[in-house]
Design a protein around this motif. Structure first.
Motif, PDB file in Angstrom:
ATOM      1  N   HIS A 121      19.498  -2.531  17.794  1.00  0.00           N
ATOM      2  CA  HIS A 121      20.493  -3.361  18.484  1.00  0.00           C
ATOM      3  C   HIS A 121      19.979  -4.771  18.716  1.00  0.00           C
ATOM      4  N   GLN A 122      18.734  -4.891  19.199  1.00  0.00           N
ATOM      5  CA  GLN A 122      18.204  -6.214  19.486  1.00  0.00           C
ATOM      6  C   GLN A 122      17.942  -7.003  18.197  1.00  0.00           C
ATOM      7  N   ALA A 123      17.750  -6.301  17.087  1.00  0.00           N
ATOM      8  CA  ALA A 123      17.588  -6.985  15.799  1.00  0.00           C
ATOM      9  C   ALA A 123      18.923  -7.441  15.230  1.00  0.00           C
ATOM     10  N   GLY A 124      20.014  -7.026  15.855  1.00  0.00           N
ATOM     11  CA  GLY A 124      21.334  -7.489  15.435  1.00  0.00           C
ATOM     12  C   GLY A 124      21.861  -6.831  14.172  1.00  0.00           C
ATOM     13  N   VAL A 125      21.550  -5.540  13.974  1.00  0.00           N
ATOM     14  CA  VAL A 125      22.062  -4.842  12.790  1.00  0.00           C
ATOM     15  C   VAL A 125      23.584  -4.881  12.800  1.00  0.00           C
TER      16      VAL A 125
END
Length: 391
Positions: free
Chosen positions: A179-183
């Motif tokens: 989520h934090q990597a913006g998948v």
């Protein structure tokens, strides 16, 4: 009560420790049902994380039954079956209100150590050294859980103990990374590391709509788990040129998102591994970052690299030039599990997230030293050693 403890570098013991009790109104005392080893524990065992003391109780991934509640607890009653997030967060400080729970200002009562290491203190974690609060861990019959209304979550009736266990740390850590990597839908995602966290990062990316997810590792049994239980593709980095394979799979670009789920003791083939290992053991660097280097070089221009494995301090030969010139976004975090556990438990209930296969070796607390040895050495295909304190 009996507990699995850290006795010194590469020395695990089983000893009697005092039973926990309610100290603050928001506490619960949990009777531990299951408690898992974690790859980040091996950094403690090997002496790479500072501020361990002989007798510290290990363990931070656990679930169980509420045995006692403090007067201010409103969400839990004695007898409830709950899973507890490994990071301790108050739910009320500025960082918790932003959903950045592992950065809580109040979860770590020993902030000076991490302030000196990193400039600011992060939250606390069960059983993870006095640098992260000195909280007693979960490899014991009972454990005190502070801020229980924030960090303990009721397990649905149709989710087994073995499945719920990994909603404590492995699954929410994986969710944090994806989520934090913006998948985004349509992305190609590569994950380095096929342990519990890497597998859950891959599963999270798939459920977030990634078009292809590829997990990189060298252990055949873990790669088979990825294919069978997660449904992602796999690459054995000792058998193929991973960067070339990823470029081939993406029209020459490289993955949109690269997630590193290995941490400070990463392995790599050849002389580079020996160089990194010697420097780490001589304390000329605190971490080995082979997987991070590979992720940075493999990621497409303008992509995102997320460091999900645990790192403690300083590294050598970090490819900053590649990060800058390729226009990469580099992020990292401990898990913000409080925001993801409700969704994970719901998906577990629907059968969309399965984790029982990670618990390859279930044993009693008396077998704690042997469980850690098997886990560290990957003996008998051990992916996770899990302790059942009541056995």
């Amino acid at each position: 009560m009996k507990a699995v403890t850290w006795r010194g570098i590469n020395e695990i013991g089983v000893e009697d420790v005092p039973e926990p009790r309610i100290l603050n109104g928001g506490d619960i005392v949990l009777e531990v049902g299951l408690s898992a080893t974690c790859g980040s524990d091996l950094h403690l065992v090997g002496g790479y994380v500072p501020a361990m003391r002989a007798g510290d109780v290990l363990g931070h991934e656990f679930m169980g039954t509420v045995a006692e509640v403090g007067p201010d607890v409103t969400k839990h009653r004695v007898g409830d079956r709950v899973v507890v997030v490994s990071f301790i967060s108050c739910g009320k400080c500025w960082y918790c209100l932003q959903g950045l729970y592992s950065l809580c200002d109040n979860g770590n009562p020993n902030p000076g150590i991490t302030e000196a290491l990193w400039g600011q203190a992060i939250g606390g974690c069960f059983g993870y050294s006095h640098a992260l609060g000195g909280w007693a861990g979960s490899h014991a019959r009972y454990v005190r859980v502070p801020y229980a209304d924030q960090g303990a979550f009721t397990v649905p009736d149709d989710v087994s103990d073995e499945r719920a266990l990994f909603a404590s740390d492995a699954a929410p850590t994986g969710w944090t990374g994806a989520h934090q990597a913006g998948v985004r839908p349509g992305d190609v995602v590569a994950v380095w590391g096929a342990g519990g966290v890497g597998q859950m990062a891959a599963r999270a990316a798939m459920l977030m709509g990634a078009e292809r997810v590829v997990v990189v590792d060298r252990y055949a049994n873990r790669l088979e788990q990825v294919r069978t239980h997660v449904g992602a593709e796999t690459l054995d980095y000792e058998q193929v040129d991973v960067a070339a394979e990823l470029r081939e799979a993406t029209g020459g670009r490289g993955p949109d998102v690269c997630i590193e789920a290995v941490g400070m003791e990463a392995h790599t083939p050849g002389a580079q591994h020996v160089y990194d290992q010697v420097k780490q053991q001589l304390r000329l660097q605190t971490d080995r970052l082979a997987a991070v280097r590979d992720a940075v070089h493999a990621c497409r221009k303008g992509g995102t690299v997320f460091t999900l494995g645990v790192f403690g301090g300083l590294v050598d030969k970090f490819p900053l030039g590649a990060v800058m010139n390729k226009g990469l976004t580099l992020r990292g975090a401990q898990q913000h599990g409080h925001r993801y556990v409700p969704e994970i438990l719901e998906r577990m209930s629907r059968g969309e997230v399965r984790t029982e296969h990670l618990a390859t070796h279930v044993m009693s607390l008396d077998d704690g030293p042997e469980g850690y040895r098997m886990f560290k050495e990957k003996e008998d295909g051990c992916v996770r050693a899990v302790f059942r304190p009541g056995a």
